[in-house]
Write an enzyme that holds these catalytic residues in place. Structure first.
Site, PDB file in Angstrom:
ATOM      1  N   GLY A  50      -0.762  -8.195   0.925  1.00 55.26           N
ATOM      2  CA  GLY A  50       0.542  -7.159   1.153  1.00 55.26           C
ATOM      3  C   GLY A  50       1.605  -8.377   1.633  1.00 55.26           C
ATOM      4  CD  GLU A 101       0.213  -6.236   7.679  1.00 54.35           C
ATOM      5  OE1 GLU A 101       0.949  -6.667   6.410  1.00 54.35           O
ATOM      6  OE2 GLU A 101      -0.793  -5.394   7.390  1.00 54.35           O
ATOM      7  CG  ASP A 102       1.610  -4.872   3.947  1.00 53.13           C
ATOM      8  OD1 ASP A 102       1.958  -4.830   5.149  1.00 53.13           O
ATOM      9  OD2 ASP A 102       1.461  -5.388   3.256  1.00 53.13           O
ATOM     10  CG  ASP A 105      -0.452   4.008   7.623  1.00 46.87           C
ATOM     11  OD1 ASP A 105       0.251   4.886   8.450  1.00 46.87           O
ATOM     12  OD2 ASP A 105      -1.910   4.095   6.896  1.00 46.87           O
ATOM     13  CG  PHE A 154       0.390   5.371  -0.742  1.00 46.03           C
ATOM     14  CD1 PHE A 154      -0.514   5.052  -0.044  1.00 46.03           C
ATOM     15  CD2 PHE A 154       0.847   4.235  -1.965  1.00 46.03           C
ATOM     16  CE1 PHE A 154      -1.432   3.740   0.447  1.00 46.03           C
ATOM     17  CE2 PHE A 154       0.086   3.475  -2.186  1.00 46.03           C
ATOM     18  CZ  PHE A 154      -1.195   2.800  -1.065  1.00 46.03           C
ATOM     19  CB  VAL A 155       5.894   2.351  -0.182  1.00 48.09           C
ATOM     20  CG1 VAL A 155       6.577   3.639   0.042  1.00 48.09           C
ATOM     21  CG2 VAL A 155       4.785   1.879   1.266  1.00 48.09           C
ATOM     22  CG  ASP A 161      -3.025  -3.127  -3.296  1.00 41.41           C
ATOM     23  OD1 ASP A 161      -2.134  -2.552  -2.131  1.00 41.41           O
ATOM     24  OD2 ASP A 161      -3.875  -2.713  -3.587  1.00 41.41           O
ATOM     25  NE  ARG A 167      -1.943  -6.772  -4.084  1.00 47.11           N
ATOM     26  CZ  ARG A 167      -2.475  -6.470  -2.562  1.00 47.11           C
ATOM     27  NH1 ARG A 167      -1.429  -6.580  -2.262  1.00 47.11           N
ATOM     28  NH2 ARG A 167      -3.596  -6.432  -2.310  1.00 47.11           N
TER      29      ARG A 167
HETATM   30  P1  5GP Z   1      -3.132   0.168   9.337  1.00 43.35           P
HETATM   31  O1  5GP Z   1      -4.268  -0.603  10.006  1.00 43.35           O
HETATM   32  O2  5GP Z   1      -2.121  -0.244  10.172  1.00 43.35           O
HETATM   33  O3  5GP Z   1      -3.464   1.353   8.419  1.00 43.35           O
HETATM   34  O4  5GP Z   1      -3.037  -0.541   7.821  1.00 43.35           O
HETATM   35  C1  5GP Z   1      -1.572  -1.487   7.470  1.00 43.35           C
HETATM   36  C2  5GP Z   1      -1.912  -1.968   6.233  1.00 43.35           C
HETATM   37  O5  5GP Z   1      -2.792  -0.629   5.199  1.00 43.35           O
HETATM   38  C3  5GP Z   1      -0.894  -2.461   5.463  1.00 43.35           C
HETATM   39  O6  5GP Z   1      -0.656  -3.809   5.939  1.00 43.35           O
HETATM   40  C4  5GP Z   1      -1.175  -1.987   3.937  1.00 43.35           C
HETATM   41  O7  5GP Z   1      -2.047  -3.473   3.477  1.00 43.35           O
HETATM   42  C5  5GP Z   1      -1.625  -0.691   3.768  1.00 43.35           C
HETATM   43  N1  5GP Z   1      -1.437   0.290   3.716  1.00 43.35           N
HETATM   44  C6  5GP Z   1      -0.682   1.444   4.374  1.00 43.35           C
HETATM   45  N2  5GP Z   1       0.123   2.226   4.157  1.00 43.35           N
HETATM   46  C7  5GP Z   1       0.492   1.794   2.391  1.00 43.35           C
HETATM   47  C8  5GP Z   1       1.755   2.865   1.937  1.00 43.35           C
HETATM   48  O8  5GP Z   1       2.165   3.165   1.870  1.00 43.35           O
HETATM   49  N3  5GP Z   1       0.827   1.504   0.584  1.00 43.35           N
HETATM   50  C9  5GP Z   1       0.280   0.644  -0.036  1.00 43.35           C
HETATM   51  N4  5GP Z   1       0.636   0.047  -0.397  1.00 43.35           N
HETATM   52  N5  5GP Z   1      -0.680  -0.020   0.932  1.00 43.35           N
HETATM   53  C10 5GP Z   1      -0.534   0.812   3.013  1.00 43.35           C
HETATM   54 MG    MG Z   2      -1.521  -5.014   4.752  1.00 38.79          MG
END
Ligand code: 5GP
Ligand code: MG
Length: 181
Positions: A50, A101-102, A105, A154-155, A161, A167
Site C-alpha cells: 500500500g 505508510e498509506d 487505522d 473504507f477507502v 486496495d 491500487r
Molecule cells: P492498522 O494496523 O493501522 O490497523 O492497519 C493499517 C493498514 O490496514 C493500512 O496500511 C492498510 O493496508 C490497511 N487498511 C486500513 N484501513 C484501510 C482502508 O480504509 N482501505 C484499505 N484499502 N486498506 C486499509
Molecule cells: Mg498497508
C-alpha cells in the site's frame, strides 16, 4: 477525472481526495521533511504494498540525499499479530528512518514496525502517513508527519486496495458501505 475506470464502478461511492489534493499534501510534507532532515542520513521505508504509491510521490518532493527501502508485513488471525514477510535490504544502524505508510487505522501495524526498527540502532525512527483514521485507533503510535485525517470509511486507490484491486487509481475513493458489510 471521469476517464478513470472506477468512477463508474458500482463498488465506489465517491472520490474522497483528488489527484490535486494528494499532490498538495505530498509537496507540503516533502518540504517539511526536507527541512527537518537536512544534513542527516535519511532512509525512507515504505510498507508494501500500500505505501508504494505514496512513497513514489513523496520521495520526489524531498530535496535531500536519501535512500529507499521496503518492508512487507502480514497480519494473521484477527489482525492482532503481524509478522515480517519481506525485511529491509539494508542496515539502518546510525541512519534516520522514516516509515512511510498509506493509512494508519488501529495503529497495530506501525506499532510493531516501529518497535522492530527501533531495535536496530537507527539514529531515529519516525512515521509519515498519508491518511490517518483515528476512529479505530488501538495502539498509540506517534505520527510525525500526517497528510490528512479521514472519517471512518473504507477507502481505496493511490496504493490502497480492496482484494488487490484499485491500487492504481490516482485518487482516493470511498467504498460503498454495503460492500464492506
Ligand atoms: P492498522 O494496523 O493501522 O490497523 O492497519 C493499517 C493498514 O490496514 C493500512 O496500511 C492498510 O493496508 C490497511 N487498511 C486500513 N484501513 C484501510 C482502508 O480504509 N482501505 C484499505 N484499502 N486498506 C486499509
Ligand atoms: Mg498497508
Amino acid at each position: 477525472m471521469s476517464a478513470y475506470y472506477a468512477i463508474h464502478d458500482p463498488l465506489i461511492e465517491r472520490v474522497l481526495l483528488t489527484e490535486d489534493e494528494i499532490a498538495t499534501v505530498c509537496s507540503t510534507l516533502g518540504a517539511r521533511i526536507s527541512a527537518d532532515y537536512r544534513g542527516k542520513p535519511l532512509t525512507l521505508v515504505a510498507l508494501l504494498r500500500g505505501g508504494l504509491v505514496f512513497l513514489a510521490d513523496l520521495c520526489r518532493n524531498i530535496d535531500l540525499d536519501l535512500t529507499l527501502d521496503f518492508m512487507a508485513i502480514s497480519s494473521y488471525g484477527t489482525g492482532e499479530a503481524v509478522r515480517i514477510v519481506k525485511d529491509l535490504d539494508d542496515d539502518v544502524a546510525g541512519r534516520h528512518v522514516l516509515v512511510v505508510e498509506d493509512l494508519v487505522d488501529t495503529g497495530l501495524t506501525l506499532h510493531y514496525i516501529v518497535n522492530v526498527l527501533a531495535g536496530r540502532s537507527p539514529a531515529s525512527v519516525a512515521v509519515c502517513t498519508l491518511l490517518d483514521r483515528r476512529a479505530r485507533r488501538i495502539a498509540d503510535v506517534p505520527i510525525a508527519y500526517r497528510g490528512l485525517e479521514i472519517p471512518d470509511v473504507f477507502v481505496v486507490g493511490y496504493g490502497l486496495d480492496l482484494g488487490g484491486r484499485y491500487r492504481n487509481l490516482p485518487y482516493i475513493a470511498v467504498v460503498r458501505d454495503e460492500v464492506m458489510g
